[in-house]
Design an enzyme around this catalytic site. Structure first.
Site, PDB file in Angstrom:
ATOM      1  N   PRO A 186       0.795  -1.227   0.000  1.00  0.00           N
ATOM      2  CA  PRO A 186       0.000   0.000   0.000  1.00  0.00           C
ATOM      3  C   PRO A 186       0.833   1.284   0.000  1.00  0.00           C
ATOM      4  CG  PRO A 186      -0.122  -1.128   2.114  1.00  0.00           C
ATOM      5  CD  PRO A 186       0.531  -2.071   1.155  1.00  0.00           C
ATOM      6  N   ASN A 187       0.324   2.249  -0.730  1.00  0.00           N
ATOM      7  CA  ASN A 187       0.869   3.602  -0.820  1.00  0.00           C
ATOM      8  C   ASN A 187       2.150   3.716  -1.645  1.00  0.00           C
ATOM      9  OD1 ASN A 187      -1.218   4.651   0.885  1.00  0.00           O
ATOM     10  ND2 ASN A 187      -0.140   3.704   2.611  1.00  0.00           N
ATOM     11  N   ARG A 203       5.092  10.967  -2.723  1.00  0.00           N
ATOM     12  CA  ARG A 203       4.802  10.690  -1.316  1.00  0.00           C
ATOM     13  C   ARG A 203       6.021  11.010  -0.453  1.00  0.00           C
ATOM     14  NH1 ARG A 203       4.701   4.574   1.131  1.00  0.00           N
ATOM     15  NH2 ARG A 203       4.088   5.161   3.229  1.00  0.00           N
ATOM     16  N   TYR A 211      11.144   9.240   1.159  1.00  0.00           N
ATOM     17  CA  TYR A 211      11.143   8.112   0.221  1.00  0.00           C
ATOM     18  C   TYR A 211      11.780   8.426  -1.134  1.00  0.00           C
ATOM     19  CZ  TYR A 211       7.894   6.009   3.584  1.00  0.00           C
ATOM     20  OH  TYR A 211       7.335   5.487   4.715  1.00  0.00           O
ATOM     21  N   ASN A 267       8.223  -5.176  -1.063  1.00  0.00           N
ATOM     22  CA  ASN A 267       8.137  -4.075  -0.104  1.00  0.00           C
ATOM     23  C   ASN A 267       6.680  -4.075   0.359  1.00  0.00           C
ATOM     24  OD1 ASN A 267       7.882  -1.782   1.374  1.00  0.00           O
ATOM     25  ND2 ASN A 267       9.044  -0.472  -0.051  1.00  0.00           N
ATOM     26  N   ALA A 310       3.132  -0.658   4.780  1.00  0.00           N
ATOM     27  CA  ALA A 310       2.708  -0.724   6.177  1.00  0.00           C
ATOM     28  C   ALA A 310       2.271  -2.131   6.596  1.00  0.00           C
ATOM     29  CB  ALA A 310       1.568   0.262   6.398  1.00  0.00           C
ATOM     30  N   GLU A 319      12.931  -8.965   1.505  1.00  0.00           N
ATOM     31  CA  GLU A 319      12.110  -7.833   1.947  1.00  0.00           C
ATOM     32  C   GLU A 319      12.887  -6.537   1.715  1.00  0.00           C
ATOM     33  OE1 GLU A 319      11.042  -8.316   6.054  1.00  0.00           O
ATOM     34  OE2 GLU A 319      10.407  -6.231   6.243  1.00  0.00           O
ATOM     35  N   HIS A 376      12.808  -2.128   1.991  1.00  0.00           N
ATOM     36  CA  HIS A 376      12.186  -0.866   2.400  1.00  0.00           C
ATOM     37  C   HIS A 376      13.067   0.271   1.940  1.00  0.00           C
ATOM     38  CE1 HIS A 376       9.313  -3.009   4.823  1.00  0.00           C
ATOM     39  NE2 HIS A 376      10.317  -3.748   5.249  1.00  0.00           N
ATOM     40  N   ARG A 400      13.221   4.318  12.673  1.00  0.00           N
ATOM     41  CA  ARG A 400      12.007   5.152  12.686  1.00  0.00           C
ATOM     42  C   ARG A 400      11.167   4.826  13.928  1.00  0.00           C
ATOM     43  NH1 ARG A 400       9.257   5.000   6.908  1.00  0.00           N
ATOM     44  NH2 ARG A 400       7.965   6.561   7.976  1.00  0.00           N
TER      45      ARG A 400
HETATM   46  O1  LIG Z   1       4.830   2.299   3.373  1.00  0.00           O
HETATM   47  C1  LIG Z   1       5.899   2.203   3.971  1.00  0.00           C
HETATM   48  C2  LIG Z   1       7.156   2.215   3.233  1.00  0.00           C
HETATM   49  C3  LIG Z   1       8.225   1.332   3.813  1.00  0.00           C
HETATM   50  O2  LIG Z   1       7.945   0.002   3.496  1.00  0.00           O
HETATM   51  C4  LIG Z   1       9.568   1.696   3.138  1.00  0.00           C
HETATM   52  O3  LIG Z   1       9.741   1.306   1.989  1.00  0.00           O
HETATM   53  O4  LIG Z   1      10.414   2.333   3.737  1.00  0.00           O
HETATM   54  C5  LIG Z   1       8.308   1.466   5.323  1.00  0.00           C
HETATM   55  C6  LIG Z   1       6.974   1.203   5.984  1.00  0.00           C
HETATM   56  O5  LIG Z   1       7.064   1.382   7.386  1.00  0.00           O
HETATM   57  C7  LIG Z   1       5.943   2.177   5.461  1.00  0.00           C
HETATM   58  O6  LIG Z   1       4.681   1.891   5.998  1.00  0.00           O
END
Ligand SMILES: O=C1C[C@@](O)(C(=O)O)C[C@@H](O)[C@@H]1O
Length: 515
Positions: free
Chosen positions: A6-7, A14, A19, A70, A73, A94, A96, A103
Site C-alpha cells: 500500500p501507498n 509521497r 522516500y 516491499n 505498512a 524484503e 524498504h 524510525r
Molecule cells: O509504506 C511504507 C514504506 C516502507 O515500506 C519503506 O519502503 O520504507 C516502510 C513502511 O514502514 C511504510 O509503511
C-alpha cells in the site's frame, strides 16, 4: 516477482524527503531491465489491498523462483501476508526504502523478516537493485541454480580436483606400500573423474593408471586425461597382471572393505608374488572433506530437492497413495535435471510414519495423518537428502508436541555444529531434547550421516561416532520420534560445516505445514 504494498504507488510524490523522488514505474522498469540482462523475467505487481497481494502470492506458487517485496505498512501488521509467503514456500527478500529500524517503534517489527532470506532497508530506491543482486546471489550460490532453468550441468572440475586428491592419497597410504589398487566405483570416480561403471585404478608414487573395457575407452580418455589408459580386453585381473608385470611392486594396498572373497582369490591367482596389503577407508577419509566443486554440486542437489518439496506440497491431496506422491516427486526431480534419486523415497503416512524407513506403499493418505517425506536426488554424481513431515488438517495436541520436540532438537543440534565438535556430542544435544520431552526410547537411530557421492558416508553424528567435524564435512541433521501404532515425525536438513558453524543447504520451511 516484484511486489509492492500500500501507498507505494504514490512514490515520487509521497513524502519525497523520506522516500525520494523516484516513481514506482521507474523502479519497476529498472528492476525488469536488470532482470532481463540476466535472462530473467520479472513480473511486477502493486496493490493497496492485502487480499490482492495474497492472491498474487498464491498465483505465484510453482511459477516464481523468488519474491522481492516491499510490503509497505503491511510489514508491521499483516500475519496473513506472512502466512501466504510461508505457504507458497517461495524465497522472499524484503525491501524498504527507509530504514524502518531507525524510525518509530511500531515500524521496527516486521512480520515478514523471520521468513525472508534477508531484508534491505534504508537505501532508498537503490534498495530494489540491491535486492536484485541479493536474489541473484541467492539463486545461483545459495540455492544452486538460476530460476526455473534446469540446474546447470557444468561438470564439477573433476580432472583438476582429482590430481590433488591423488597427491593426498599418496601422502596417506602409509609406509611400505608400492602401489594402491582401487576397485570401489565411488573412489574410482573421486580420484580420476571417470564415471563409467567398470574399471580399476592403480596408483604408485609417480604414475597413475585407469583400466576399463571397450565400452568406456573414449569416455575414460575424455574424463581422465591425466591417467594412463589400460585397455582391458579380457578379465580385469589379466589387465592388472599386465600392468603390474615388470614394475617390481611387492606390496600393493587394496581396499579391504571393498574387495570380495572372490576378488581376493582372483588377485592371489593372477599375481601370486604380490603381497596384498589391507587398507580400509583411506580414500573415504579424503572424501569426507568436500572441495568447492563438490560443495557446489551438493548445494545444487539440495536446492533441487527443495524445489521438489515445494512442487509436491501443491500436488498432494488426501486419498492419494503414498506411491502416487513418491512417483510424482521423482518424476518432477528427474524432469528438472536430476540424474537419479538418492534412494527409494520414503513417504510414510499415519501409523506408517512410525517406520523410520517406511518406503512409499499403496496406503492411501488420510486427513489428520502425519506424513513423512524423505527424499533426495543426484546431480553431478552428488546426492542430496532431506526430510519434512507435514499433515492434512489440524494436528492434535500430541502431534504438535512431538513435532515441536523434534524441531527443537534439530535446531539445537544445527546451532551446535562447528569444527572440532564430535559427531557424538552433536547427537547428544538432539537426544537430550527428545529424552527430556519423554520420547527418548522412540529415537532409535543416529542423528545424521555424511553425504557425498554416496548418500550414506562418513562422518557420522551418532552415539557411536568417533568422528570430529571439520570445515567441508557435509552431514544430515535428522532427529525423529517414532511411536509404534501412533506415527512419527522426522525433520532433516543437509548442512556444510564451515569455519565457524554450518551452512544449511536445505531451505524448505520447517514449521509444521498443515495442508
Ligand atoms: O509504506 C511504507 C514504506 C516502507 O515500506 C519503506 O519502503 O520504507 C516502510 C513502511 O514502514 C511504510 O509503511
Amino acid at each position: 516477482m516484484l511486489l509492492n504494498g500500500p501507498n507505494l504507488n504514490l512514490l515520487g510524490r509521497r513524502e519525497p524527503a523520506r522516500y525520494g523522488t523516484t516513481t514506482l514505474a521507474e523502479i519497476e522498469k529498472a528492476v525488469s531491465e536488470l532482470g532481463r540482462s540476466w535472462g530473467w523475467e520479472v513480473v511486477c505487481f502493486q496493490s493497496n489491498h492485502e487480499g490482492a497481494l495474497i492472491d498474487c502470492i498464491h498465483n505465484a506458487f510453482g511459477r516464481v523462483d523468488l519474491i522481492i517485496i516491499n510490503p509497505g505498512a503491511y510489514t508491521h501488521t499483516s500475519v496473513a501476508l506472512r502466512d501466504a509467503l510461508a505457504g507458497v514456500a517461495i524465497p522472499v527478500i524484503e525491501v524498504h526504502l527507509s530504514n524502518i529500524h531507525a524510525r518509530e517503534e511500531f515500524r521496527h517489527h516486521s512480520f515478514i523478516a523471520p521468513i525472508a532470506v534477508g531484508q534491505i532497508a534504508g537505501f532508498g530506491a537503490d534498495g530494489y537493485r540491491l535486492a536484485m543482486e541479493g536474489a541473484r546471489h541467492y539463486l545461483t550460490v545459495r540455492k544452486g541454480g538460476e530460476g526455473q532453468h534446469r540446474p546447470e550441468q557444468s561438470p564439477v572440475p573433476l580432472a583438476q580436483a582429482a590430481q590433488s586428491r591423488v597427491a593426498r592419497l599418496r601422502q596417506r597410504w602409509g609406509d611400505g606400500i608400492d602401489a594402491f589398487l582401487i576397485l570401489s566405483p565411488e573412489n574410482r570416480r573421486y580420484l580420476s573423474g571417470f564415471t563409467g561403471s567398470a574399471g580399476f585404478l592403480l596408483v604408485d608414487r609417480e604414475g597413475q593408471w585407469l583400466a576399463t573395457d571397450f565400452r568406456y575407452w573414449e569416455q575414460a580418455r575424455e574424463q581422465a586425461p591425466d591417467w594412463t589408459l589400460l585397455r582391458q580386453k579380457g578379465a580385469w585381473t589379466e589387465a592388472l597382471r599386465e600392468a603390474v608385470a615388470d614394475r617390481g611392486w611387492r606390496n600393493i594396498a587394496v581396499e579391504s572393505d571393498v574387495v570380495t572373497l572372490e576378488q581376493q582369490q582372483k588377485l592371489r591367482t593372477a599375481l601370486p608374488d604380490v603381497h596384498w596389503v589391507p587398507r580400509q577407508g583411506v580414500v573415504e577419509s579424503l572424501r569426507m572433506v568436500k572441495d568447492e566443486g563438490e560443495q557446489l554440486a551438493l548445494s545444487r542437489a539440495a536446492a533441487l530437492a527443495d524445489r521438489g518439496f515445494q512442487h509436491i506440497l501443491g500436488y498432494m491431496r488426501p486419498g492419494m497413495t503414498e506411491r502416487d506422491v513418491a512417483l510424482e516427486l521423482e518424476f518432477f526431480l528427474r524432469r528438472e535435471g536430476a540424474q537419479g534419486v538418492s534412494f527409494a523415497f520414503i513417504v510414510a503416512s499415519g501409523e506408517r510414519s512410525a517406520l523410520p524407513h517406511g518406503v512409499a506403499s499403496d496406503k492411501k493418505i488420510g486427513t489428520g495423518e502425519l506424513i513423512t517425506l524423505d527424499f533426495g536426488c543426484i546431480l553431478e554424481g552428488y546426492c542430496s537428502d532431506m526430510t519434512r513431515t507435514v499433515i492434512f488438517g489440524p494436528p492434535t495436541a500430541e502431534q504438535r508436541k512431538v513435532y515441536d520436540t523434534v524441531l527443537d532438537a534439530q535446531k539445537r543440534a544445527l546451532d551446535a555444529i562447528a569444527p572440532g565438535k564430535s559427531g557424538r556430542a552433536i547427537d547428544r544435544i538432539a537426544r537430550d531434547v527428545i529424552e527430556a520431552a519423554g520420547y527418548g526410547e522412540h529415537f532409535g537411530h543416529g542423528l545424521g550421516h555424511g553425504v557425498g557421492l554416496l548418500v550414506h558416508e562418513n562422518p557420522r553424528l551418532s552415539a557411536l561416532s568417533e568422528d570430529v567435524l571439520e570445515p567441508g564435512h557435509v552431514v544430515t541433521v535428522e532427529p525423529g520420534i517414532y511411536i509404534p501404532g501412533w506415527g512419527g515425525v522426522r525433520i532433516e536438513d543437509l548442512v556444510i560445516v564451515t569455519a565457524d558453524g554450518c551452512r544449511n543447504l536445505t531451505t524448505s520451511p520447517k514449521e509444521l505445514l498443515v495442508l
